[in-house]
Design an enzyme around this catalytic site. Structure first.
Site, PDB file in Angstrom:
ATOM      1  N   HIS A 132     -13.979 -21.191   4.842  1.00  0.00           N
ATOM      2  CA  HIS A 132     -12.459 -21.708   3.870  1.00  0.00           C
ATOM      3  C   HIS A 132     -13.311 -22.822   3.278  1.00  0.00           C
ATOM      4  O   HIS A 132     -12.767 -23.837   3.508  1.00  0.00           O
ATOM      5  CB  HIS A 132     -11.122 -21.939   4.692  1.00  0.00           C
ATOM      6  CG  HIS A 132      -9.677 -21.760   4.357  1.00  0.00           C
ATOM      7  ND1 HIS A 132      -8.711 -21.653   4.377  1.00  0.00           N
ATOM      8  CD2 HIS A 132      -9.640 -21.015   2.952  1.00  0.00           C
ATOM      9  CE1 HIS A 132      -7.439 -21.063   3.363  1.00  0.00           C
ATOM     10  NE2 HIS A 132      -8.976 -21.030   2.572  1.00  0.00           N
TER      11      HIS A 132
ATOM     12  N   SER B  60      -8.389 -17.634   4.432  1.00  0.00           N
ATOM     13  CA  SER B  60      -7.439 -16.772   5.774  1.00  0.00           C
ATOM     14  C   SER B  60      -7.414 -15.763   5.855  1.00  0.00           C
ATOM     15  O   SER B  60      -7.458 -14.608   4.832  1.00  0.00           O
ATOM     16  CB  SER B  60      -6.699 -17.883   5.174  1.00  0.00           C
ATOM     17  OG  SER B  60      -6.492 -18.954   5.311  1.00  0.00           O
TER      18      SER B  60
ATOM     19  N   HIS C 211      -3.281 -18.567  12.907  1.00  0.00           N
ATOM     20  CA  HIS C 211      -2.965 -18.279  11.793  1.00  0.00           C
ATOM     21  C   HIS C 211      -2.239 -16.819  11.808  1.00  0.00           C
ATOM     22  O   HIS C 211      -2.413 -15.892  11.744  1.00  0.00           O
ATOM     23  CB  HIS C 211      -4.050 -18.442  11.151  1.00  0.00           C
ATOM     24  CG  HIS C 211      -3.857 -18.918   9.004  1.00  0.00           C
ATOM     25  ND1 HIS C 211      -2.666 -17.631   8.830  1.00  0.00           N
ATOM     26  CD2 HIS C 211      -3.911 -19.996   8.369  1.00  0.00           C
ATOM     27  CE1 HIS C 211      -2.988 -18.102   7.474  1.00  0.00           C
ATOM     28  NE2 HIS C 211      -3.316 -19.085   7.428  1.00  0.00           N
TER      29      HIS C 211
ATOM     30  N   ASP D 263      -7.199 -27.083  13.902  1.00  0.00           N
ATOM     31  CA  ASP D 263      -7.578 -27.210  12.609  1.00  0.00           C
ATOM     32  C   ASP D 263      -6.124 -28.063  11.559  1.00  0.00           C
ATOM     33  O   ASP D 263      -5.755 -29.422  11.043  1.00  0.00           O
ATOM     34  CB  ASP D 263      -7.670 -26.766  11.594  1.00  0.00           C
ATOM     35  CG  ASP D 263      -7.146 -24.888  10.608  1.00  0.00           C
ATOM     36  OD1 ASP D 263      -5.778 -24.717  11.680  1.00  0.00           O
ATOM     37  OD2 ASP D 263      -6.856 -25.214  10.094  1.00  0.00           O
ATOM     38  N   ASN D 264      -5.287 -27.458  12.293  1.00  0.00           N
ATOM     39  CA  ASN D 264      -4.038 -27.806  11.860  1.00  0.00           C
ATOM     40  C   ASN D 264      -2.486 -27.715  12.470  1.00  0.00           C
ATOM     41  O   ASN D 264      -2.181 -26.873  13.648  1.00  0.00           O
ATOM     42  CB  ASN D 264      -3.130 -28.271  10.585  1.00  0.00           C
ATOM     43  CG  ASN D 264      -3.501 -26.347  10.276  1.00  0.00           C
ATOM     44  OD1 ASN D 264      -4.180 -25.876   9.523  1.00  0.00           O
ATOM     45  ND2 ASN D 264      -2.486 -25.867  10.699  1.00  0.00           N
TER      46      ASN D 264
ATOM     47  N   ARG E 277     -11.507 -29.045   7.954  1.00  0.00           N
ATOM     48  CA  ARG E 277     -13.067 -28.417   7.733  1.00  0.00           C
ATOM     49  C   ARG E 277     -13.486 -28.655   7.022  1.00  0.00           C
ATOM     50  O   ARG E 277     -14.783 -29.083   8.000  1.00  0.00           O
ATOM     51  CB  ARG E 277     -12.465 -26.449   7.789  1.00  0.00           C
ATOM     52  CG  ARG E 277     -11.508 -25.536   8.693  1.00  0.00           C
ATOM     53  CD  ARG E 277     -10.775 -24.873   8.138  1.00  0.00           C
ATOM     54  NE  ARG E 277     -10.027 -24.104   8.869  1.00  0.00           N
ATOM     55  CZ  ARG E 277      -9.790 -23.175   9.998  1.00  0.00           C
ATOM     56  NH1 ARG E 277     -11.130 -22.461   9.830  1.00  0.00           N
ATOM     57  NH2 ARG E 277      -9.418 -22.769  10.474  1.00  0.00           N
TER      58      ARG E 277
ATOM     59  N   LYS F  17       2.913 -27.419   9.983  1.00  0.00           N
ATOM     60  CA  LYS F  17       1.588 -28.024   9.151  1.00  0.00           C
ATOM     61  C   LYS F  17       2.417 -28.099   7.969  1.00  0.00           C
ATOM     62  O   LYS F  17       3.140 -27.730   8.042  1.00  0.00           O
ATOM     63  CB  LYS F  17       1.387 -26.073   9.384  1.00  0.00           C
ATOM     64  CG  LYS F  17      -0.094 -25.128   8.290  1.00  0.00           C
ATOM     65  CD  LYS F  17      -0.175 -24.285   8.315  1.00  0.00           C
ATOM     66  CE  LYS F  17      -1.153 -23.636   6.964  1.00  0.00           C
ATOM     67  NZ  LYS F  17      -0.954 -21.967   7.833  1.00  0.00           N
TER      68      LYS F  17
ATOM     69  N   ASP G 195      -6.771 -22.172  14.647  1.00  0.00           N
ATOM     70  CA  ASP G 195      -5.950 -22.291  13.456  1.00  0.00           C
ATOM     71  C   ASP G 195      -4.621 -22.323  13.689  1.00  0.00           C
ATOM     72  O   ASP G 195      -4.377 -20.740  14.137  1.00  0.00           O
ATOM     73  CB  ASP G 195      -6.488 -21.154  12.591  1.00  0.00           C
ATOM     74  CG  ASP G 195      -6.344 -20.835  11.491  1.00  0.00           C
ATOM     75  OD1 ASP G 195      -5.770 -21.727  10.743  1.00  0.00           O
ATOM     76  OD2 ASP G 195      -6.919 -20.645  10.006  1.00  0.00           O
ATOM     77  N   ASP G 196      -4.122 -23.096  12.667  1.00  0.00           N
ATOM     78  CA  ASP G 196      -2.481 -23.462  13.288  1.00  0.00           C
ATOM     79  C   ASP G 196      -1.913 -23.709  14.961  1.00  0.00           C
ATOM     80  O   ASP G 196      -0.926 -23.189  14.566  1.00  0.00           O
ATOM     81  CB  ASP G 196      -2.191 -22.319  12.917  1.00  0.00           C
ATOM     82  CG  ASP G 196      -2.031 -22.738  10.487  1.00  0.00           C
ATOM     83  OD1 ASP G 196      -3.355 -23.444  10.945  1.00  0.00           O
ATOM     84  OD2 ASP G 196      -1.686 -21.689   9.864  1.00  0.00           O
TER      85      ASP G 196
ATOM     86  N   CYS H  88      -5.942 -26.412   5.836  1.00  0.00           N
ATOM     87  CA  CYS H  88      -7.161 -25.292   6.601  1.00  0.00           C
ATOM     88  C   CYS H  88      -7.797 -26.120   5.766  1.00  0.00           C
ATOM     89  O   CYS H  88      -8.974 -26.755   6.328  1.00  0.00           O
ATOM     90  CB  CYS H  88      -7.052 -24.264   6.869  1.00  0.00           C
ATOM     91  SG  CYS H  88      -6.013 -23.344   6.962  1.00  0.00           S
TER      92      CYS H  88
ATOM     93  N   LYS I 115     -13.634 -18.029  10.510  1.00  0.00           N
ATOM     94  CA  LYS I 115     -12.676 -18.987   9.381  1.00  0.00           C
ATOM     95  C   LYS I 115     -13.892 -20.102   9.044  1.00  0.00           C
ATOM     96  O   LYS I 115     -13.830 -20.804   9.498  1.00  0.00           O
ATOM     97  CB  LYS I 115     -11.346 -18.478   9.308  1.00  0.00           C
ATOM     98  CG  LYS I 115     -11.500 -18.874   8.412  1.00  0.00           C
ATOM     99  CD  LYS I 115      -9.271 -19.234   8.733  1.00  0.00           C
ATOM    100  CE  LYS I 115      -8.742 -20.189   7.400  1.00  0.00           C
ATOM    101  NZ  LYS I 115      -7.194 -20.285   7.623  1.00  0.00           N
TER     102      LYS I 115
HETATM  103 MG    MG Z   1      -4.826 -23.770   9.356  1.00  0.00          MG
END
Ligand code: MG
Length: 467
Positions: A157, A180, A234, A286-287, A102, A307, A58-59, A98, A155
């Site tokens: 989301h 998150s 994240h 994811d990003n 996803r 992001k 994540d991130d 996010c 996660k």
């Molecule tokens: Mg993310």
């Protein structure tokens, strides 16, 4: 309505896992329709079904792993995945935040097609009443038609109310935080129950990893799909005692190094159980990195932005594929590919037809992974919320609108900015003036694309009235 009431209500009215499979079976030409075979996969179906694992950070930015050039974060397990498998240098998520990212991974579809994006709220929040619509077919739901065991850890989301949880979207089991790790209330769920509040985040990566190992062990004799969606890096960042204050990159590095340890544990488990040669593992994020968090945010390497933005740093991710004996070791693939392609790839390899009653934006990467490495993807559409900001065709990327991830500096460009990403991956030199013919072609592509988009209500704008 409180959570207990939601759970009760949804048990009465919600779709169960079997309900989703039933729904798919009722759609003509859909994944359960075994009379058709768009991939010519009859031969493959006679072989042992491959297992699939997606490890989703994540991130984490394009430049945050050793094998992607980070100078001080040590990632021996990701590096080993690259050395024993395929590293992608042009692998994309479908959104720079996010929730829409996803949704696209799970369904192989652009979030604009199913309401999983919005111009007003960029992701789902604890007071959101929406989620991934029941009509959407997830990787897990599709693989259920071939009797895969499916587990989601981490996660989600894509909606935290019971009717949207992983257990209602094709997964047999769920363990993780439903949104998150910076959102309140901070809750950990097992199945559809809250088991911890607030979440002890220091041990989250370790606990996810133990659950992942247990899932693989439990399903070693049947085909399985494990979706391992880490909550980190994240912000807020947490590492366990074993990793805290150990990396040369500070807390961010500690967190990424613990994720790398987790990747190693999963690979070790697959090897120990002699499953490695029948399991495709994909790693990505994811990003891009959350740059406004400064030292607590990651790095997109040489790419511009992070992001939240449609610059390359927001949506180009570290991508790795590992399948010993099948994916050629030590390959670097510079073709276009992305998270939306994972849906089509897994279905292809499992011998499941793609749904034909809807647009699937992903394309199968099976040929890339197992064949000559050539890619089928020529285009990338970069959305921010419901708005198309930029388009890539081959090496060319045109920006119609630009905006930093978290600033009000939106700018429309006419003519669009044009970058040649092979020559200029950092998007520094606008060459629009020299290539009107390229812009004309991309304009045509945009028009065709937009004609195929139907407007649907945003799931991200629905709020729980009582909150
Ligand atoms: Mg993310």
């Amino acid at each position: 309505m409180n959570r207990r009431e939601f759970l009760k209500k949804s048990a009465r009215f919600g779709l169960g896992g079997a309900g989703l499979a039933g729904l798919m079976g009722n759609v003509p030409g859909c994944v359960n329709d075994k009379s058709k075979n768009s991939f010519g996969t009859a031969g493959r179906q006679r072989q042992k079904q491959p297992n699939f694992v997606v490890i989703f950070a994540d991130d984490m930015g394009y430049g945050d792993a050793g094998c992607f050039g980070h100078p001080t974060i040590s990632t021996p397990n990701l590096d080993r995945m690259a050395a024993e498998g395929m590293k992608f240098t042009q692998f994309y998520s479908a959104a720079s935040v996010c929730t829409p990212s996803r949704a696209a991974l799970m369904t192989g579809r652009l979030p604009i097609r199913n309401g999983m994006c919005s111009n007003k709220r960029r992701v789902l929040f604890p007071n959101s009443a929406g989620g991934l619509p029941a009509e959407e077919i997830t990787i897990a739901g599709a693989l259920k038609s071939k009797d895969y065991a499916t587990g989601c850890i981490g996660k989600w989301h894509l909606g935290h109310l019971p009717e949207f949880l992983p257990t209602r979207r094709g997964f047999d089991s769920y363990y993780g935080i439903p949104y998150s790790n910076d959102m309140k209330p901070s809750i950990l769920m097992e199945g559809e129950k809250i088991i911890e509040q607030p979440v002890q985040q220091q041990t989250l990566t370790r606990r996810y990893t133990a659950k992942a190992k247990a899932f693989i062990e439990q399903h070693r004799t049947e085909p399985f799909f494990l979706y391992m969606a880490h909550s980190f890096p994240h912000v807020p960042l947490f590492a366990s005692d074993k990793f805290k204050d150990t990396s040369r990159r500070g807390l961010y590095g500690d967190v990424v190094e613990e994720l790398d340890w987790s990747v190693g544990k999963i690979m070790d488990t697959l090897r120990r159980l002699n499953l490695a040669e029948n399991t495709l593992v994909m790693f990505t994020s994811d990003n891009g990195p959350w740059l406004t968090k400064k030292l607590h945010g990651g790095s997109a390497g040489l790419l511009r932005g992070g992001k939240g933005s449609t610059w390359e740093g927001g949506m180009r991710e570290p991508g790795l594929a590992w399948w010993p004996g099948r994916v050629k070791a030590g390959t670097v693939n510079r073709e276009l590919a992305g998270t939306m392609d994972i849906f089509a790839t897994f279905l292809d390899l499992a011998g499941v037809d793609l749904p034909r009653d809807r647009v699937i934006d992903g394309v199968s990467m099976a040929g890339m992974l197992l064949g000559d490495g050539a890619g089928k993807r020529q285009e990338m559409f970069y959305y921010r919320g419901e708005k198309l900001f930029a388009v890539r065709q081959g090496p060319w990327k045109a920006h119609y609108i630009t905006q930093s991830g978290y600033k009000n500096d939106r700018k429309e460009h006419d003519p669009p900015l044009l970058f040649h990403l092979d020559h200029d991956p950092a998007e520094k030199f606008d060459v629009a003036q020299d290539h009107p013919e390229v812009l004309a072609q991309i304009n045509k592509l945009v028009q065709q694309h937009q004609e195929g988009i139907k407007s649907v209500p945003s799931q991200l704008e629905k709020k729980i009235n009582s909150l």
